[in-house]
Scaffold this active site. Sequence first.
Site, PDB file in Angstrom:
ATOM      1  CB  ALA A 166      -1.112  -0.142   1.306  1.00  0.00           C
ATOM      2  CB  CYS A 167       3.746   2.103   1.892  1.00  0.00           C
ATOM      3  SG  CYS A 167       4.671   3.482   2.607  1.00  0.00           S
ATOM      4  N   PRO A 168       3.321   4.115  -0.670  1.00  0.00           N
ATOM      5  CG  PRO A 168       2.981   6.306  -0.865  1.00  0.00           C
ATOM      6  CD  PRO A 168       2.684   5.059  -0.202  1.00  0.00           C
ATOM      7  CD1 TRP A 169       5.667   6.734   2.221  1.00  0.00           C
ATOM      8  CD2 TRP A 169       6.929   7.936   0.957  1.00  0.00           C
ATOM      9  NE1 TRP A 169       5.154   7.994   2.168  1.00  0.00           N
ATOM     10  CE2 TRP A 169       5.981   9.022   1.594  1.00  0.00           C
ATOM     11  CE3 TRP A 169       7.912   8.772   0.170  1.00  0.00           C
ATOM     12  CZ2 TRP A 169       5.680  10.063   1.067  1.00  0.00           C
ATOM     13  CZ3 TRP A 169       7.938  10.031   0.074  1.00  0.00           C
ATOM     14  CH2 TRP A 169       6.992  10.834   0.211  1.00  0.00           C
ATOM     15  CG  HIS A 209       5.001   0.718  -5.262  1.00  0.00           C
ATOM     16  ND1 HIS A 209       3.920   1.161  -5.868  1.00  0.00           N
ATOM     17  CD2 HIS A 209       5.332  -0.387  -6.089  1.00  0.00           C
ATOM     18  CE1 HIS A 209       3.736   0.377  -7.182  1.00  0.00           C
ATOM     19  NE2 HIS A 209       4.833  -0.392  -7.219  1.00  0.00           N
TER      20      HIS A 209
END
Length: 325
Positions: free
Chosen positions: A52-55, A57
Site C-alpha cells: 500500500a505504501c508509496p515509499w 513501493h
Amino acid sequence: MSTTASGDITKWAAKDGKFHRQVSSFRDFVESSPDARFPAEAGRYHLYVSYACPWAHRTLIVRKLKGLENLIGVSVVHYLLGPNGWEFASPDEVPGATLDDVNGAKYIRELYFKAEPNYSARFTVPVLWDKKQNTIVSNESSEIIRMFNTAFDELVAPEYRGITFYPDELKEKIDDINGWIYDTVNNGVYKAGFASAQSAYEENCRALFESLERIEGILSSNEFLLGTRLTEADLRLFTTILRFDPVYHGHFKCNLKQIATGYPNILRWMREVYQLPGIKETVNMEHIKKHYYMSHVQINPTQVVPLSNGPDLDSPIVKPAARPY
C-alpha cells in the site's frame, strides 16, 4: 507510512492543523566495499514493505529492475494499519501478505525495538534489515533505492550490471526535481489529506496542483521527466501518481482534477512506466485501496472502499522510443 510508539495513530496532524512527516531514524548504508559496516552480500539483507505504501513501493520497483530478487528477500505486511501498527499475515489470511520468516515478528514495531530497545518514534516501512547483525540498516526509502541502484552490482546477473537510475550526468537535475516533487506531490498529498485545518488543506492542495501542472508541461515535450531516460525521479513520482485517482483524489480531497481526465501527458507517462517489464508485478491495488480507506478511520469511518482502480494502465500500449535504462 508509519505508526507511532505511543498515542493515537489516527492523529496525523499537529496542533497547527498541518501534517509534518517524521525524519527517518535509521540512515546507514549497504556498500560494495567488503570493509564496510554493511557490505553487499547475497542473502544477507531483507526488505520489509507494504504494497500500500508509496515509499515502500519505490524500493520494490528498484529491487525488481536491478535484478535483486534472488539477493534480497522481502516480507509484506497486512494492508490494514491497526492500533499496533503494521502486522504480518499469512497469504491465506490476506492474499499478497506474508509472515515474517526472518525474525518471526508479529508486528513491524518488534523489529524497531529489536534494533533499538529505547526507540520512541514512528514504525515506518520500508525497513531494510541486516540478518547478520540483527539490526535495521535503513528505514529511509530514498536511500534504500540508492543502495539497490549500485551497491550490489558485482553480485547481480550480468544483464543488470551497470543499470543505474541515478546516472552521474543527471544527478544534479534528479536532485533538483526530486526536491520540489517530494515536497509538493509525494508528501503534498499527505499534507492535504491529513490536514485538520482548512487553511493548511487549501495551501497544500493548491501547491500540489501547481506542481502537477508543472509536471504536465515537462511531459508534454519529454518522454520521461528528464528526457528519454528513466531515472529514479520517475520511479519516485510514479508510486504517487499511480495512487492519485483511486485514492488521493477522493480520500485525501485532492480533487481539483483527476489524472485520467485532466493530465493527458502524465497519464501517457504513467502507462509507459507501468508497462515496463517488472513494474506491474509490484502493484497491488487491492492492498493500496483497502489500506487507505479502511485504515484511516478518522477520514473514512465507514471503511467503505470505492470500486474504481483509476485509469486502465494496460491499454493503450505505450512503447518507449528507445531502451529507457
